[in-house]
Design a protein around this motif. Structure first.
Motif, PDB file in Angstrom:
ATOM      1  N   PHE A   7       0.809  -1.410   0.326  1.00 55.43           N
ATOM      2  CA  PHE A   7       0.245  -0.354  -0.065  1.00 55.43           C
ATOM      3  C   PHE A   7       1.300   1.119  -0.039  1.00 55.43           C
ATOM      4  CE2 PHE A   7      -2.437   3.683   1.467  1.00 55.43           C
ATOM      5  CZ  PHE A   7      -3.721   3.489   0.737  1.00 55.43           C
ATOM      6  N   LYS A   8       0.364   2.142  -1.322  1.00 58.71           N
ATOM      7  CA  LYS A   8       1.607   3.566  -1.555  1.00 58.71           C
ATOM      8  C   LYS A   8      -0.146   4.530  -0.956  1.00 58.71           C
ATOM      9  CE  LYS A   8       4.050   1.313  -5.338  1.00 58.71           C
ATOM     10  NZ  LYS A   8       3.804   1.771  -6.707  1.00 58.71           N
ATOM     11  N   GLY A   9       1.329   5.263   0.135  1.00 57.15           N
ATOM     12  CA  GLY A   9       0.764   6.866   0.692  1.00 57.15           C
ATOM     13  C   GLY A   9       1.836   7.466   1.113  1.00 57.15           C
ATOM     14  N   PRO A  10       2.800   7.467   1.087  1.00 58.96           N
ATOM     15  CA  PRO A  10       3.809   8.743   1.076  1.00 58.96           C
ATOM     16  C   PRO A  10       3.418   9.576   1.260  1.00 58.96           C
ATOM     17  CG  PRO A  10       4.063   8.169  -0.770  1.00 58.96           C
ATOM     18  CD  PRO A  10       2.798   7.181  -0.769  1.00 58.96           C
ATOM     19  N   THR A  11       3.073  10.532   1.281  1.00 56.09           N
ATOM     20  CA  THR A  11       2.392  11.925   0.502  1.00 56.09           C
ATOM     21  C   THR A  11       1.840  12.501   2.215  1.00 56.09           C
ATOM     22  OG1 THR A  11       2.078  12.124  -1.295  1.00 56.09           O
ATOM     23  CG2 THR A  11       0.852  14.070  -0.073  1.00 56.09           C
ATOM     24  N   TYR A  12       2.112  12.750   2.789  1.00 53.45           N
ATOM     25  CA  TYR A  12       1.284  13.935   4.286  1.00 53.45           C
ATOM     26  C   TYR A  12       0.035  14.203   3.984  1.00 53.45           C
ATOM     27  CZ  TYR A  12       5.417  12.487   6.885  1.00 53.45           C
ATOM     28  OH  TYR A  12       6.403  12.027   7.252  1.00 53.45           O
ATOM     29  N   SER A 147      -5.222  14.398  -8.175  1.00 55.33           N
ATOM     30  CA  SER A 147      -3.664  14.517  -8.121  1.00 55.33           C
ATOM     31  C   SER A 147      -2.421  14.690  -6.896  1.00 55.33           C
ATOM     32  CB  SER A 147      -3.509  15.105  -8.933  1.00 55.33           C
ATOM     33  OG  SER A 147      -2.005  14.784  -9.610  1.00 55.33           O
ATOM     34  N   GLU A 148      -3.126  14.507  -6.206  1.00 57.12           N
ATOM     35  CA  GLU A 148      -2.583  15.836  -5.113  1.00 57.12           C
ATOM     36  C   GLU A 148      -1.789  14.491  -3.949  1.00 57.12           C
ATOM     37  OE1 GLU A 148      -6.939  15.220  -2.879  1.00 57.12           O
ATOM     38  OE2 GLU A 148      -5.342  16.019  -4.660  1.00 57.12           O
ATOM     39  N   VAL A 149      -2.280  13.151  -4.020  1.00 54.14           N
ATOM     40  CA  VAL A 149      -1.372  11.925  -3.422  1.00 54.14           C
ATOM     41  C   VAL A 149      -1.936  10.970  -4.451  1.00 54.14           C
ATOM     42  CG1 VAL A 149      -3.232  12.216  -1.623  1.00 54.14           C
ATOM     43  CG2 VAL A 149      -3.971  11.534  -3.443  1.00 54.14           C
ATOM     44  N   THR A 150      -1.126  11.037  -5.820  1.00 55.82           N
ATOM     45  CA  THR A 150      -0.704  10.321  -6.761  1.00 55.82           C
ATOM     46  C   THR A 150       1.088  10.722  -7.075  1.00 55.82           C
ATOM     47  OG1 THR A 150      -1.444  11.057  -8.743  1.00 55.82           O
ATOM     48  CG2 THR A 150      -3.268  10.152  -6.840  1.00 55.82           C
ATOM     49  N   ALA A 151       1.210   9.261  -8.295  1.00 56.24           N
ATOM     50  CA  ALA A 151       2.392   9.147  -8.463  1.00 56.24           C
ATOM     51  C   ALA A 151       2.738   9.667 -10.209  1.00 56.24           C
ATOM     52  CB  ALA A 151       3.138   7.952  -8.019  1.00 56.24           C
ATOM     53  N   ALA A 213      -7.884  -4.847   0.948  1.00 54.19           N
ATOM     54  CA  ALA A 213      -8.216  -4.546   2.005  1.00 54.19           C
ATOM     55  C   ALA A 213      -8.096  -3.055   2.201  1.00 54.19           C
ATOM     56  CB  ALA A 213      -7.924  -5.697   2.920  1.00 54.19           C
ATOM     57  N   MET A 214      -7.110  -2.273   1.786  1.00 55.97           N
ATOM     58  CA  MET A 214      -7.198  -1.212   2.708  1.00 55.97           C
ATOM     59  C   MET A 214      -7.262  -0.427   1.455  1.00 55.97           C
ATOM     60  SD  MET A 214      -3.351  -0.867   4.635  1.00 55.97           S
ATOM     61  CE  MET A 214      -3.405   0.614   4.740  1.00 55.97           C
ATOM     62  N   SER A 215      -7.585  -0.744   0.068  1.00 51.74           N
ATOM     63  CA  SER A 215      -8.094   0.210  -1.198  1.00 51.74           C
ATOM     64  C   SER A 215      -9.328  -0.117  -1.140  1.00 51.74           C
ATOM     65  CB  SER A 215      -7.233   0.042  -1.970  1.00 51.74           C
ATOM     66  OG  SER A 215      -7.294  -1.101  -2.493  1.00 51.74           O
ATOM     67  N   ASP A 216      -9.352  -1.180  -0.628  1.00 47.61           N
ATOM     68  CA  ASP A 216     -11.064  -1.114  -0.396  1.00 47.61           C
ATOM     69  C   ASP A 216     -11.615  -0.528   0.282  1.00 47.61           C
ATOM     70  OD1 ASP A 216     -11.281  -3.114  -2.842  1.00 47.61           O
ATOM     71  OD2 ASP A 216     -11.591  -4.887  -1.038  1.00 47.61           O
ATOM     72  N   ALA A 254      -8.621   8.465  -4.169  1.00 54.27           N
ATOM     73  CA  ALA A 254      -7.033   8.706  -5.010  1.00 54.27           C
ATOM     74  C   ALA A 254      -6.618   8.065  -4.646  1.00 54.27           C
ATOM     75  CB  ALA A 254      -6.812  10.185  -5.203  1.00 54.27           C
ATOM     76  N   LEU A 255      -6.371   8.249  -3.068  1.00 58.13           N
ATOM     77  CA  LEU A 255      -4.927   6.627  -2.564  1.00 58.13           C
ATOM     78  C   LEU A 255      -5.784   5.514  -2.925  1.00 58.13           C
ATOM     79  CD1 LEU A 255      -5.696   8.543   1.230  1.00 58.13           C
ATOM     80  CD2 LEU A 255      -3.540   8.155  -0.841  1.00 58.13           C
TER      81      LEU A 255
END
Length: 388
Positions: A7-12, A147-151, A213-216, A254-255
């Motif tokens: 799970f990717k979520g590096p943006t604060y 877009s504020e939290v995507t790569a 599970a987390m993206s869901d 977006a996450l």
């Protein structure tokens, strides 16, 4: 047993009324001494932007502004902005605007430290990202793109007439400031377009074959929030609480898709946008019911959960019948807020369909769609949505 996943979520993420006032402190935290504001001309002329600029000046953080960015940013626009950034020796970027602005800023940040043109790093290009991008803070003024939290950065290649993405982990912004006060001036058309874009993100991420599970969790929450709120913001644009709900739902969606994937709706819509300039969120909204009808029998359990999230459970006690109600519920929601019923209202013509089919079949996330996708299926959906 649950399958393994990353799970990717590096943006604060900082959310709340007035959080934009913390921008100068965050720039200092990221060692930004000379920033480039990337924004649109409308935002540049606003009182809100003037206040942000004054705060930066008071904090003795130097800044330049690049705002000559169209609704559909192109390779040449990104390259020109990157040259501007280098000429002014900026060491960080603050992007304020909708999805196109934020996407442009991410590509500029990448070119600030890597050689060549944006085209080199787009899907199918030969460029290799060797250096981390310049630090980037994103402040969305619309609730939809996420877009504020995507790569990823979606850019129009004007030479090929197609929209392609630059995707790399270095494109994740350092901070996203979600301040609903900046959404109050969002025009009605942008409100409904971006809102349905976020809904499409959430639904496609939730039904994707690569979801987890987390993206869901993020996706289903976003579906619930949007279905209950988009009608309110469409009628009450000054409703700050509803604006805040939509802003947060957009980020959650977006996450979800960053980690869960997308599908056929985005494949077709992105192709239509590049060839016929159909607005992305509107195209998604028109296509979504047809694509849901295609996918429903391949993900019945998830469609049942979507129906519950949209408060459709009172309409049927039969779970399978409840799942089948989702496409029509989405169509009704779009109609109620003013989404056009057909893609005929835009510059799209049937002679473009073969090229759109071809681009759709090349879409890298098409494999995530729950139903198998063939050129014939894409053409059928194009015809249904065009002649509706």
């Amino acid at each position: 047993m649950m399958h393994s996943f990353l799970f990717k979520g590096p943006t604060y993420i900082k959310y709340g009324v007035g959080v934009v006032k913390e921008l100068a402190a965050l720039c200092a935290e990221l060692s930004m001494t000379h920033i480039l504001f990337v924004t649109g001309n409308h935002v540049r002329k606003s009182e809100e932007f003037a206040g942000i600029k004054n705060c930066m000046d008071s904090a003795h953080i130097a800044s330049d502004i690049y705002s000559d960015i169209p609704t559909e940013p192109t390779v040449s626009i990104v390259d020109a902005a990157a040259s501007f950034l280098k000429e002014h020796h900026c060491d960080g970027i603050v992007a304020i605007g909708g999805g196109s602005i934020l996407d442009t800023a991410k590509a500029i940040a990448l070119l600030g430290t890597n050689p060549g043109s944006a085209r080199d790093y787009m899907f199918g290009g030969s460029g290799v990202v060797s250096h981390p991008a310049l630090p980037l803070i994103c402040i969305p003024t619309t609730a939809g793109s996420g877009s504020e939290v995507t790569a990823s950065s979606v850019i129009l290649d004007e030479e090929k007439g197609v929209k392609l993405s630059i995707t790399h982990n270095y494109l994740f912004p350092k901070y996203a400031l979600i301040d609903p006060t900046l959404h109050l001036s969002m025009p009605h058309k942008i409100t409904i377009s971006t809102g349905m874009d976020a809904m499409t993100h959430a639904i496609e991420a939730y039904t994707s074959t690569t979801s987890n599970a987390m993206s869901d969790m993020y996706a289903l929450t976003a579906i619930s929030m949007i279905s209950q709120t988009i009608g309110i913001v469409a009628k009450e644009p000054d409703n700050l609480e509803a604006r805040g709900t939509m802003a947060l739902a957009s980020t959650l969606a977006a996450l979800a898709f960053v980690n869960g994937g997308l599908g056929i709706v985005h494949g077709i819509s992105q192709a239509m946008g590049g060839l016929a300039h159909v607005p992305h969120g509107i195209g998604n909204a028109i296509l979504l019911p047809y694509c849901l009808t295609l996918n429903e029998r391949y993900a019945v359990d998830k469609f049942i959960a979507i129906a519950h999230a949209m408060n459709l459970s009172a309409q049927s006690s039969d779970p399978s019948a409840l799942a089948a109600k989702v496409p029509e519920a989405i169509r009704k929601l779009s109609m109620e807020i003013g989404i056009p019923a057909s893609t005929r209202e835009f510059a799209l013509t049937p002679d473009m369909f073969p090229a759109i089919v071809k681009e759709t079949m090349a879409y890298r996330l098409l494999k995530c769609n729950p139903a198998p996708v063939t050129p014939e299926i894409v053409e059928d959906i194009l015809n249904q949505s065009y002649y509706a």
